[in-house]
Design a protein around this motif. Structure first.
Motif, PDB file in Angstrom:
ATOM      1  N   ALA A 303       0.928  -1.076  -0.084  1.00 18.18           N
ATOM      2  CA  ALA A 303       0.031   0.185  -0.033  1.00 18.18           C
ATOM      3  C   ALA A 303       0.757   1.301  -0.102  1.00 18.18           C
ATOM      4  O   ALA A 303       1.709   1.131   0.895  1.00 18.18           O
ATOM      5  N   ALA A 304       0.638   2.315  -0.873  1.00 15.76           N
ATOM      6  CA  ALA A 304       1.493   3.303  -0.931  1.00 15.76           C
ATOM      7  C   ALA A 304       0.899   4.510  -0.155  1.00 15.76           C
ATOM      8  O   ALA A 304       1.665   5.309   0.393  1.00 15.76           O
ATOM      9  N   GLU A 305      -0.481   4.449   0.197  1.00 18.46           N
ATOM     10  CA  GLU A 305      -1.220   5.491   0.808  1.00 18.46           C
ATOM     11  C   GLU A 305      -1.902   4.873   1.918  1.00 18.46           C
ATOM     12  O   GLU A 305      -2.262   3.625   1.676  1.00 18.46           O
ATOM     13  N   PRO A 306      -2.113   5.605   3.057  1.00 21.17           N
ATOM     14  CA  PRO A 306      -2.959   5.115   4.181  1.00 21.17           C
ATOM     15  C   PRO A 306      -4.364   4.481   3.685  1.00 21.17           C
ATOM     16  O   PRO A 306      -4.652   3.795   4.020  1.00 21.17           O
ATOM     17  N   GLU A 307      -4.836   5.776   2.672  1.00 22.12           N
ATOM     18  CA  GLU A 307      -6.309   5.348   2.359  1.00 22.12           C
ATOM     19  C   GLU A 307      -6.253   3.826   1.811  1.00 22.12           C
ATOM     20  O   GLU A 307      -7.213   3.104   1.828  1.00 22.12           O
ATOM     21  N   SER A 343       5.200   4.531   7.261  1.00 18.77           N
ATOM     22  CA  SER A 343       5.588   5.968   7.920  1.00 18.77           C
ATOM     23  C   SER A 343       4.350   6.730   8.518  1.00 18.77           C
ATOM     24  O   SER A 343       4.299   7.242   9.514  1.00 18.77           O
ATOM     25  N   VAL A 344       3.547   6.852   7.535  1.00 17.06           N
ATOM     26  CA  VAL A 344       2.440   7.894   7.949  1.00 17.06           C
ATOM     27  C   VAL A 344       1.310   7.207   8.719  1.00 17.06           C
ATOM     28  O   VAL A 344       0.742   7.801   9.595  1.00 17.06           O
ATOM     29  N   LEU A 345       1.042   5.807   8.522  1.00 14.38           N
ATOM     30  CA  LEU A 345       0.205   5.040   9.285  1.00 14.38           C
ATOM     31  C   LEU A 345       0.662   5.216  10.811  1.00 14.38           C
ATOM     32  O   LEU A 345      -0.240   5.220  11.942  1.00 14.38           O
ATOM     33  N   GLN A 346       2.046   5.150  11.053  1.00 13.96           N
ATOM     34  CA  GLN A 346       2.544   5.236  12.215  1.00 13.96           C
ATOM     35  C   GLN A 346       2.628   6.266  12.910  1.00 13.96           C
ATOM     36  O   GLN A 346       2.247   6.582  14.172  1.00 13.96           O
ATOM     37  N   LEU A 355      -9.798   7.047   9.803  1.00 12.46           N
ATOM     38  CA  LEU A 355      -9.857   6.062   8.544  1.00 12.46           C
ATOM     39  C   LEU A 355     -10.558   4.779   8.667  1.00 12.46           C
ATOM     40  O   LEU A 355     -11.414   4.336   7.838  1.00 12.46           O
ATOM     41  N   VAL A 356     -10.051   4.199   9.825  1.00  9.05           N
ATOM     42  CA  VAL A 356     -10.475   2.682  10.104  1.00  9.05           C
ATOM     43  C   VAL A 356     -11.836   2.826  10.504  1.00  9.05           C
ATOM     44  O   VAL A 356     -12.732   2.060  10.069  1.00  9.05           O
ATOM     45  N   GLN A 357     -11.938   3.854  11.289  1.00  5.03           N
ATOM     46  CA  GLN A 357     -13.518   3.700  11.844  1.00  5.03           C
ATOM     47  C   GLN A 357     -14.593   4.232  10.901  1.00  5.03           C
ATOM     48  O   GLN A 357     -15.765   3.693  10.855  1.00  5.03           O
ATOM     49  N   ASN A 358     -14.112   5.244   9.978  1.00  3.24           N
ATOM     50  CA  ASN A 358     -14.927   5.396   9.009  1.00  3.24           C
ATOM     51  C   ASN A 358     -15.336   4.387   8.105  1.00  3.24           C
ATOM     52  O   ASN A 358     -16.410   4.032   7.514  1.00  3.24           O
TER      53      ASN A 358
END
Length: 461
Positions: A303-307, A343-346, A355-358
Protein backbone atom coordinates in the motif's frame (compact mmCIF):
# COMPACT_ATOMS: atom_id res chain seq x y z
CA UNK A 1 -53.08 -40.54 24.32
CA UNK A 2 -51.86 -44.07 23.52
CA UNK A 3 -48.75 -44.88 21.48
CA UNK A 4 -49.40 -47.41 18.74
CA UNK A 5 -46.48 -49.41 17.34
CA UNK A 6 -46.30 -49.84 13.53
CA UNK A 7 -46.86 -53.63 13.76
CA UNK A 8 -50.06 -53.09 15.76
CA UNK A 9 -51.30 -50.58 13.21
CA UNK A 10 -50.69 -53.04 10.38
CA UNK A 11 -52.54 -55.75 12.28
CA UNK A 12 -55.50 -53.45 12.79
CA UNK A 13 -56.42 -53.89 9.10
CA UNK A 14 -57.94 -51.26 6.82
CA UNK A 15 -56.79 -49.77 3.57
CA UNK A 16 -53.69 -47.70 2.79
CA UNK A 17 -55.58 -44.41 3.12
CA UNK A 18 -56.51 -45.23 6.70
CA UNK A 19 -52.88 -45.99 7.56
CA UNK A 20 -51.64 -42.79 5.89
CA UNK A 21 -54.11 -40.65 7.84
CA UNK A 22 -53.24 -42.43 11.08
CA UNK A 23 -49.52 -41.87 10.48
CA UNK A 24 -50.10 -38.13 9.98
CA UNK A 25 -52.18 -37.96 13.17
CA UNK A 26 -49.53 -39.80 15.18
CA UNK A 27 -46.77 -37.53 13.92
CA UNK A 28 -48.74 -34.51 15.10
CA UNK A 29 -49.31 -36.16 18.46
CA UNK A 30 -45.57 -36.75 18.83
CA UNK A 31 -44.85 -33.13 17.93
CA UNK A 32 -47.04 -31.83 20.75
CA UNK A 33 -45.93 -34.48 23.21
CA UNK A 34 -42.39 -33.09 22.94
CA UNK A 35 -43.63 -30.28 25.21
CA UNK A 36 -43.66 -32.72 28.12
CA UNK A 37 -40.38 -34.38 27.24
CA UNK A 38 -42.15 -37.75 26.83
CA UNK A 39 -41.69 -38.05 23.08
CA UNK A 40 -41.23 -41.59 21.74
CA UNK A 41 -40.37 -42.66 18.23
CA UNK A 42 -42.45 -45.31 16.45
CA UNK A 43 -40.36 -48.05 18.04
CA UNK A 44 -41.08 -46.76 21.54
CA UNK A 45 -37.63 -45.24 22.24
CA UNK A 46 -37.80 -42.18 24.43
CA UNK A 47 -36.58 -38.87 23.00
CA UNK A 48 -34.60 -36.77 25.49
CA UNK A 49 -34.38 -33.04 24.70
CA UNK A 50 -32.75 -30.28 26.74
CA UNK A 51 -30.72 -27.07 26.38
CA UNK A 52 -27.25 -26.75 27.89
CA UNK A 53 -25.95 -23.25 28.70
CA UNK A 54 -23.22 -21.82 30.93
CA UNK A 55 -21.29 -18.69 31.91
CA UNK A 56 -24.05 -16.09 31.54
CA UNK A 57 -22.11 -13.57 33.68
CA UNK A 58 -25.22 -11.47 34.06
CA UNK A 59 -24.60 -7.70 34.05
CA UNK A 60 -20.90 -8.11 33.29
CA UNK A 61 -19.70 -5.04 31.34
CA UNK A 62 -18.35 -5.28 27.82
CA UNK A 63 -14.78 -4.03 27.98
CA UNK A 64 -13.15 -1.82 25.37
CA UNK A 65 -16.03 0.05 23.74
CA UNK A 66 -17.13 2.61 26.34
CA UNK A 67 -14.75 5.28 24.97
CA UNK A 68 -15.72 4.71 21.34
CA UNK A 69 -17.68 7.66 20.01
CA UNK A 70 -21.04 6.54 18.68
CA UNK A 71 -21.11 3.18 20.46
CA UNK A 72 -24.54 2.44 22.00
CA UNK A 73 -23.31 2.31 25.59
CA UNK A 74 -26.67 1.37 27.11
CA UNK A 75 -27.16 -1.46 24.64
CA UNK A 76 -23.68 -2.76 25.31
CA UNK A 77 -24.18 -2.50 29.06
CA UNK A 78 -27.29 -4.67 28.78
CA UNK A 79 -25.81 -7.22 26.35
CA UNK A 80 -25.67 -10.08 28.87
CA UNK A 81 -29.30 -9.46 29.88
CA UNK A 82 -30.36 -9.54 26.25
CA UNK A 83 -28.43 -12.76 25.71
CA UNK A 84 -30.17 -14.34 28.73
CA UNK A 85 -33.52 -13.24 27.29
CA UNK A 86 -32.61 -14.86 23.96
CA UNK A 87 -31.70 -18.06 25.82
CA UNK A 88 -35.12 -18.18 27.46
CA UNK A 89 -36.84 -17.37 24.15
CA UNK A 90 -34.95 -20.24 22.50
CA UNK A 91 -35.87 -22.76 25.21
CA UNK A 92 -39.54 -21.81 24.94
CA UNK A 93 -39.53 -21.84 21.13
CA UNK A 94 -37.91 -25.28 21.03
CA UNK A 95 -40.50 -26.65 23.49
CA UNK A 96 -37.83 -28.38 25.56
CA UNK A 97 -38.70 -29.34 29.13
CA UNK A 98 -35.25 -28.87 30.69
CA UNK A 99 -32.55 -26.16 30.83
CA UNK A 100 -29.14 -26.94 32.35
CA UNK A 101 -26.83 -24.10 33.46
CA UNK A 102 -23.27 -25.19 34.21
CA UNK A 103 -22.28 -22.34 36.51
CA UNK A 104 -21.44 -18.62 36.55
CA UNK A 105 -24.90 -17.17 36.13
CA UNK A 106 -23.53 -14.05 37.80
CA UNK A 107 -20.29 -12.11 37.45
CA UNK A 108 -18.85 -11.95 40.93
CA UNK A 109 -20.13 -9.33 43.33
CA UNK A 110 -23.20 -7.31 42.42
CA UNK A 111 -24.15 -4.25 44.43
CA UNK A 112 -27.92 -4.79 44.74
CA UNK A 113 -30.59 -7.41 44.13
CA UNK A 114 -31.67 -6.15 40.70
CA UNK A 115 -29.31 -8.53 38.89
CA UNK A 116 -30.67 -11.54 40.77
CA UNK A 117 -34.26 -10.37 40.42
CA UNK A 118 -33.81 -10.09 36.65
CA UNK A 119 -32.55 -13.67 36.49
CA UNK A 120 -35.50 -14.87 38.57
CA UNK A 121 -37.98 -13.11 36.29
CA UNK A 122 -36.53 -14.94 33.30
CA UNK A 123 -36.76 -18.26 35.15
CA UNK A 124 -40.42 -17.55 35.97
CA UNK A 125 -41.03 -17.16 32.23
CA UNK A 126 -39.72 -20.70 31.83
CA UNK A 127 -41.89 -21.94 34.69
CA UNK A 128 -44.97 -20.64 32.86
CA UNK A 129 -44.07 -23.02 30.02
CA UNK A 130 -43.40 -26.00 32.27
CA UNK A 131 -39.59 -25.85 31.92
CA UNK A 132 -37.42 -27.21 34.73
CA UNK A 133 -34.03 -25.56 35.34
CA UNK A 134 -31.12 -27.41 36.96
CA UNK A 135 -27.98 -25.40 37.70
CA UNK A 136 -24.80 -25.32 39.73
CA UNK A 137 -22.86 -22.38 41.14
CA UNK A 138 -19.49 -21.68 39.53
CA UNK A 139 -16.54 -19.72 40.87
CA UNK A 140 -18.12 -16.32 40.13
CA UNK A 141 -21.44 -17.31 41.72
CA UNK A 142 -19.73 -18.58 44.87
CA UNK A 143 -17.90 -15.24 45.15
CA UNK A 144 -21.19 -13.43 45.71
CA UNK A 145 -22.98 -13.31 49.06
CA UNK A 146 -26.31 -12.28 47.52
CA UNK A 147 -26.33 -15.42 45.36
CA UNK A 148 -26.96 -17.44 48.51
CA UNK A 149 -29.45 -15.00 50.03
CA UNK A 150 -31.86 -14.55 47.12
CA UNK A 151 -34.24 -17.54 46.73
CA UNK A 152 -34.88 -18.95 43.26
CA UNK A 153 -38.27 -19.83 41.70
CA UNK A 154 -39.68 -23.30 42.35
CA UNK A 155 -38.76 -24.60 38.89
CA UNK A 156 -35.06 -23.83 39.50
CA UNK A 157 -33.01 -26.52 41.23
CA UNK A 158 -29.55 -25.48 42.46
CA UNK A 159 -27.45 -28.55 43.23
CA UNK A 160 -25.72 -28.60 46.62
CA UNK A 161 -22.15 -27.44 47.26
CA UNK A 162 -21.43 -29.75 50.21
CA UNK A 163 -21.32 -32.97 48.16
CA UNK A 164 -22.38 -34.24 44.73
CA UNK A 165 -26.16 -34.33 44.38
CA UNK A 166 -28.37 -36.27 41.99
CA UNK A 167 -31.70 -34.88 40.84
CA UNK A 168 -33.97 -37.46 39.20
CA UNK A 169 -36.63 -36.15 36.83
CA UNK A 170 -38.75 -39.28 36.43
CA UNK A 171 -41.15 -37.71 33.97
CA UNK A 172 -38.22 -36.95 31.66
CA UNK A 173 -36.26 -40.14 32.24
CA UNK A 174 -33.25 -38.05 33.27
CA UNK A 175 -30.83 -38.02 36.22
CA UNK A 176 -28.70 -34.88 36.64
CA UNK A 177 -25.58 -35.26 38.78
CA UNK A 178 -23.63 -32.21 39.93
CA UNK A 179 -22.05 -30.12 42.66
CA UNK A 180 -21.89 -26.35 43.10
CA UNK A 181 -18.77 -24.44 44.11
CA UNK A 182 -18.68 -23.64 47.82
CA UNK A 183 -15.96 -21.00 47.36
CA UNK A 184 -14.45 -19.12 44.46
CA UNK A 185 -11.29 -21.23 44.25
CA UNK A 186 -12.21 -24.92 44.26
CA UNK A 187 -9.01 -26.89 43.74
CA UNK A 188 -10.22 -30.43 44.45
CA UNK A 189 -11.49 -32.86 41.81
CA UNK A 190 -15.27 -32.63 42.24
CA UNK A 191 -16.00 -35.06 39.41
CA UNK A 192 -14.22 -37.87 41.28
CA UNK A 193 -17.02 -37.87 43.86
CA UNK A 194 -19.91 -37.95 41.38
CA UNK A 195 -21.96 -41.18 41.58
CA UNK A 196 -21.96 -43.78 38.77
CA UNK A 197 -24.61 -43.43 36.08
CA UNK A 198 -27.97 -45.12 36.60
CA UNK A 199 -28.65 -47.72 33.89
CA UNK A 200 -32.39 -47.00 33.79
CA UNK A 201 -32.02 -43.26 33.10
CA UNK A 202 -30.29 -40.78 30.78
CA UNK A 203 -27.45 -39.53 32.97
CA UNK A 204 -26.12 -35.97 32.75
CA UNK A 205 -23.08 -34.66 34.60
CA UNK A 206 -23.20 -30.94 35.40
CA UNK A 207 -19.73 -29.59 36.16
CA UNK A 208 -17.87 -26.26 36.26
CA UNK A 209 -14.25 -27.01 35.34
CA UNK A 210 -11.40 -25.98 33.04
CA UNK A 211 -10.67 -29.66 32.27
CA UNK A 212 -7.08 -28.70 31.55
CA UNK A 213 -7.94 -25.93 29.07
CA UNK A 214 -5.07 -23.45 28.84
CA UNK A 215 -5.75 -19.86 29.86
CA UNK A 216 -8.38 -20.65 32.49
CA UNK A 217 -8.08 -20.93 36.27
CA UNK A 218 -7.67 -24.67 37.01
CA UNK A 219 -10.75 -24.92 39.20
CA UNK A 220 -12.31 -28.34 39.92
CA UNK A 221 -9.45 -30.03 38.03
CA UNK A 222 -10.17 -33.39 36.44
CA UNK A 223 -9.28 -35.51 33.43
CA UNK A 224 -11.27 -36.88 30.52
CA UNK A 225 -10.87 -40.35 32.02
CA UNK A 226 -12.48 -39.14 35.26
CA UNK A 227 -15.59 -38.16 33.32
CA UNK A 228 -15.72 -41.24 31.11
CA UNK A 229 -15.46 -43.51 34.16
CA UNK A 230 -18.89 -42.36 35.39
CA UNK A 231 -20.61 -43.83 32.32
CA UNK A 232 -22.91 -40.83 31.85
CA UNK A 233 -24.61 -40.20 28.51
CA UNK A 234 -23.75 -36.47 28.52
CA UNK A 235 -21.44 -34.09 30.39
CA UNK A 236 -22.62 -30.46 30.49
CA UNK A 237 -19.54 -28.36 31.28
CA UNK A 238 -19.03 -24.70 32.11
CA UNK A 239 -16.14 -22.30 32.89
CA UNK A 240 -14.48 -22.34 29.44
CA UNK A 241 -16.06 -19.62 27.28
CA UNK A 242 -15.49 -21.29 23.89
CA UNK A 243 -18.02 -23.85 22.67
CA UNK A 244 -16.36 -27.22 22.14
CA UNK A 245 -17.38 -30.85 21.76
CA UNK A 246 -14.49 -32.65 23.45
CA UNK A 247 -15.75 -36.23 23.14
CA UNK A 248 -18.58 -38.17 21.52
CA UNK A 249 -20.31 -41.30 22.85
CA UNK A 250 -20.54 -40.10 25.51
CA UNK A 251 -20.68 -36.42 24.67
CA UNK A 252 -18.49 -34.11 26.77
CA UNK A 253 -19.37 -30.55 25.82
CA UNK A 254 -18.51 -26.98 26.77
CA UNK A 255 -21.49 -24.80 25.87
CA UNK A 256 -19.33 -21.65 26.05
CA UNK A 257 -20.59 -18.32 27.35
CA UNK A 258 -23.79 -16.76 26.01
CA UNK A 259 -22.21 -13.34 25.32
CA UNK A 260 -18.56 -12.47 24.71
CA UNK A 261 -17.39 -9.70 27.05
CA UNK A 262 -14.17 -8.53 25.38
CA UNK A 263 -11.98 -9.09 22.36
CA UNK A 264 -10.32 -12.12 23.98
CA UNK A 265 -13.68 -13.91 23.63
CA UNK A 266 -14.20 -13.70 19.85
CA UNK A 267 -16.68 -15.57 17.69
CA UNK A 268 -20.27 -16.71 18.11
CA UNK A 269 -21.47 -17.35 21.68
CA UNK A 270 -24.62 -19.19 22.73
CA UNK A 271 -26.03 -22.49 23.96
CA UNK A 272 -26.47 -26.05 22.69
CA UNK A 273 -29.65 -27.99 21.99
CA UNK A 274 -29.26 -31.67 22.86
CA UNK A 275 -31.54 -34.33 21.36
CA UNK A 276 -30.99 -37.98 22.26
CA UNK A 277 -32.62 -41.22 21.15
CA UNK A 278 -31.07 -44.22 22.81
CA UNK A 279 -27.31 -43.88 22.40
CA UNK A 280 -27.60 -41.45 19.50
CA UNK A 281 -26.98 -37.92 20.80
CA UNK A 282 -27.21 -34.86 18.55
CA UNK A 283 -25.71 -31.55 19.72
CA UNK A 284 -26.60 -28.34 17.86
CA UNK A 285 -24.99 -25.00 18.72
CA UNK A 286 -27.32 -21.99 18.69
CA UNK A 287 -25.90 -18.41 18.86
CA UNK A 288 -27.40 -15.97 21.37
CA UNK A 289 -24.94 -13.06 21.47
CA UNK A 290 -26.12 -9.56 20.66
CA UNK A 291 -22.61 -8.16 20.11
CA UNK A 292 -19.92 -10.36 18.55
CA UNK A 293 -16.21 -9.80 19.07
CA UNK A 294 -13.66 -10.38 16.35
CA UNK A 295 -10.08 -9.55 15.42
CA UNK A 296 -9.86 -8.44 11.80
CA UNK A 297 -6.38 -8.73 10.30
CA UNK A 298 -5.34 -7.33 6.94
CA UNK A 299 -2.04 -7.67 5.10
CA UNK A 300 -1.56 -4.22 3.58
CA UNK A 301 1.79 -4.99 1.92
CA UNK A 302 2.44 -2.74 -1.03
CA UNK A 303 0.00 0.00 0.00
CA UNK A 304 1.42 3.35 -1.07
CA UNK A 305 -1.01 5.55 0.88
CA UNK A 306 -2.91 5.14 4.18
CA UNK A 307 -6.24 5.20 2.29
CA UNK A 308 -5.11 2.23 0.21
CA UNK A 309 -4.04 0.32 3.32
CA UNK A 310 -7.37 0.97 5.04
CA UNK A 311 -9.27 -0.12 1.92
CA UNK A 312 -7.45 -3.47 2.08
CA UNK A 313 -8.46 -3.74 5.75
CA UNK A 314 -12.06 -2.91 4.86
CA UNK A 315 -12.18 -5.88 2.48
CA UNK A 316 -11.22 -8.19 5.35
CA UNK A 317 -13.74 -6.45 7.60
CA UNK A 318 -16.56 -7.06 5.11
CA UNK A 319 -15.75 -10.79 5.22
CA UNK A 320 -15.99 -10.64 9.02
CA UNK A 321 -19.37 -8.91 8.73
CA UNK A 322 -20.66 -11.74 6.55
CA UNK A 323 -19.35 -14.23 9.09
CA UNK A 324 -21.25 -12.43 11.89
CA UNK A 325 -24.56 -13.06 10.03
CA UNK A 326 -26.29 -9.86 11.09
CA UNK A 327 -25.02 -9.74 14.69
CA UNK A 328 -23.50 -6.39 15.66
CA UNK A 329 -19.71 -6.58 15.48
CA UNK A 330 -17.12 -5.21 17.89
CA UNK A 331 -13.66 -5.71 16.51
CA UNK A 332 -9.99 -5.03 16.83
CA UNK A 333 -8.34 -3.83 13.62
CA UNK A 334 -4.83 -5.13 12.91
CA UNK A 335 -2.80 -3.89 9.91
CA UNK A 336 0.32 -5.87 8.99
CA UNK A 337 2.84 -6.08 6.16
CA UNK A 338 5.56 -3.90 4.69
CA UNK A 339 4.40 -0.91 2.71
CA UNK A 340 5.28 2.64 1.67
CA UNK A 341 2.35 3.88 3.76
CA UNK A 342 3.97 2.55 6.95
CA UNK A 343 5.57 5.79 8.05
CA UNK A 344 2.36 7.83 7.78
CA UNK A 345 0.24 5.08 9.36
CA UNK A 346 2.57 5.04 12.35
CA UNK A 347 3.19 8.77 12.69
CA UNK A 348 -0.40 9.99 12.31
CA UNK A 349 -2.25 7.58 14.59
CA UNK A 350 -5.28 9.87 14.87
CA UNK A 351 -5.78 10.03 11.13
CA UNK A 352 -5.29 6.27 10.79
CA UNK A 353 -7.89 5.62 13.50
CA UNK A 354 -10.38 7.95 11.82
CA UNK A 355 -9.92 6.20 8.46
CA UNK A 356 -10.44 2.75 10.00
CA UNK A 357 -13.46 3.81 12.05
CA UNK A 358 -15.04 5.48 9.04
CA UNK A 359 -14.48 2.37 6.91
CA UNK A 360 -16.13 0.19 9.56
CA UNK A 361 -19.08 2.56 9.91
CA UNK A 362 -19.67 2.67 6.15
CA UNK A 363 -19.34 -1.07 5.62
CA UNK A 364 -21.60 -1.96 8.56
CA UNK A 365 -24.00 0.98 8.24
CA UNK A 366 -23.26 1.92 11.81
CA UNK A 367 -23.74 -1.54 13.36
CA UNK A 368 -20.06 -2.21 14.14
CA UNK A 369 -17.54 -0.58 16.45
CA UNK A 370 -13.76 -0.60 16.73
CA UNK A 371 -12.28 -1.68 20.07
CA UNK A 372 -8.66 -0.93 19.19
CA UNK A 373 -6.44 -0.33 16.16
CA UNK A 374 -3.02 -1.97 15.98
CA UNK A 375 -0.69 -0.80 13.22
CA UNK A 376 1.93 -3.54 12.95
CA UNK A 377 3.22 -2.61 9.52
CA UNK A 378 6.85 -2.18 8.53
CA UNK A 379 8.76 -0.13 5.96
CA UNK A 380 9.55 -1.34 2.46
CA UNK A 381 13.23 -1.82 3.24
CA UNK A 382 15.42 -4.83 2.58
CA UNK A 383 17.06 -4.96 6.00
CA UNK A 384 19.45 -7.76 5.05
CA UNK A 385 20.81 -5.84 2.09
CA UNK A 386 20.96 -2.62 4.10
CA UNK A 387 22.84 -4.36 6.92
CA UNK A 388 25.53 -5.40 4.40
CA UNK A 389 25.87 -1.89 2.98
CA UNK A 390 28.64 0.57 3.79
CA UNK A 391 26.28 3.45 4.54
CA UNK A 392 25.28 5.45 7.65
CA UNK A 393 21.89 3.67 7.56
CA UNK A 394 23.69 0.32 7.43
CA UNK A 395 25.83 1.29 10.43
CA UNK A 396 22.71 2.35 12.33
CA UNK A 397 20.88 -0.87 11.48
CA UNK A 398 23.80 -3.02 12.63
CA UNK A 399 23.96 -1.05 15.90
CA UNK A 400 20.21 -1.40 16.51
CA UNK A 401 20.33 -5.14 15.86
CA UNK A 402 23.26 -5.46 18.25
CA UNK A 403 21.38 -3.57 20.97
CA UNK A 404 18.34 -5.77 20.42
CA UNK A 405 20.36 -8.95 21.03
CA UNK A 406 23.11 -7.86 23.43
CA UNK A 407 22.16 -6.43 26.88
CA UNK A 408 25.63 -4.83 27.26
CA UNK A 409 25.30 -3.02 23.94
CA UNK A 410 21.79 -1.90 24.92
CA UNK A 411 23.14 -0.54 28.20
CA UNK A 412 25.37 1.83 26.20
CA UNK A 413 22.23 3.68 25.15
CA UNK A 414 21.77 4.73 28.79
CA UNK A 415 18.03 4.65 28.21
CA UNK A 416 16.75 5.89 31.57
CA UNK A 417 12.97 5.54 31.38
CA UNK A 418 12.29 6.54 35.01
CA UNK A 419 10.64 9.84 34.15
CA UNK A 420 8.82 8.30 31.19
CA UNK A 421 7.58 5.45 33.38
CA UNK A 422 6.01 7.92 35.78
CA UNK A 423 4.06 9.61 32.99
CA UNK A 424 3.05 6.27 31.42
CA UNK A 425 1.86 4.87 34.76
CA UNK A 426 -0.74 7.63 35.06
CA UNK A 427 -2.29 6.53 31.77
CA UNK A 428 -2.67 2.90 32.81
CA UNK A 429 -0.34 1.69 30.03
CA UNK A 430 2.40 -0.87 30.62
CA UNK A 431 6.02 0.30 30.95
CA UNK A 432 8.36 -1.74 28.69
CA UNK A 433 10.53 -4.24 30.56
CA UNK A 434 13.95 -3.84 28.96
CA UNK A 435 15.31 -6.74 31.03
CA UNK A 436 13.06 -9.10 29.07
CA UNK A 437 14.97 -10.12 25.89
CA UNK A 438 11.80 -10.48 23.81
CA UNK A 439 10.46 -7.10 24.95
CA UNK A 440 13.81 -5.39 24.36
CA UNK A 441 14.01 -6.92 20.87
CA UNK A 442 10.46 -5.81 20.05
CA UNK A 443 11.07 -2.21 21.17
CA UNK A 444 14.33 -1.94 19.24
CA UNK A 445 12.77 -3.31 16.06
CA UNK A 446 9.86 -0.87 16.37
CA UNK A 447 12.37 1.97 16.73
CA UNK A 448 14.26 0.64 13.69
CA UNK A 449 11.06 0.56 11.61
CA UNK A 450 10.25 4.15 12.56
CA UNK A 451 13.70 5.69 12.14
CA UNK A 452 15.05 4.12 8.93
CA UNK A 453 12.13 5.11 6.66
CA UNK A 454 12.43 8.69 7.86
CA UNK A 455 16.13 8.70 7.05
CA UNK A 456 15.26 7.37 3.59
CA UNK A 457 12.68 10.13 3.15
CA UNK A 458 15.33 12.67 4.09
CA UNK A 459 17.64 11.34 1.40
CA UNK A 460 14.91 11.54 -1.21
CA UNK A 461 14.21 15.14 -0.20
Amino acid sequence: MVDVAPSERMAAGGDKTFHAILDIALRRIYKYKSLTGLTHNLQGTRMIRFVHAADIHLDSPLVGLANYEGAPVERLRGATRQALGRLVDFVIAQRVPLLLIAGDVYDGDWQDFNTGLHFNRQMIRLAEHGVQVVMIHGNHDADNVMTRRLPTPENVHVLDHKAPETLVLDELGVAVHGQSFATRAVTQNLAAGYPPGRPDLFNIGLLHTALGTAGYDPYAPCSMDDLLAKRYEYWALGHVHEHAVLHKDPHIVFAGCVQGRHVREPGAKGCVLVEAEGRHVKVTFHPLDVVRWDVVHADVSGAAEPEEAVQLWRESFEVAMERAQGVSLACRAVLTGRCRAHSVLQKDAGSTAALVQNAAAEASRGSAWIEKILVQTGPEIDFQELARSDTPQGDLLRFVDQCAEDPEAFAQLEADVTALAGRIARTGAMVPDFDDPDERRRIMHEARDLILPRLAEGEEG
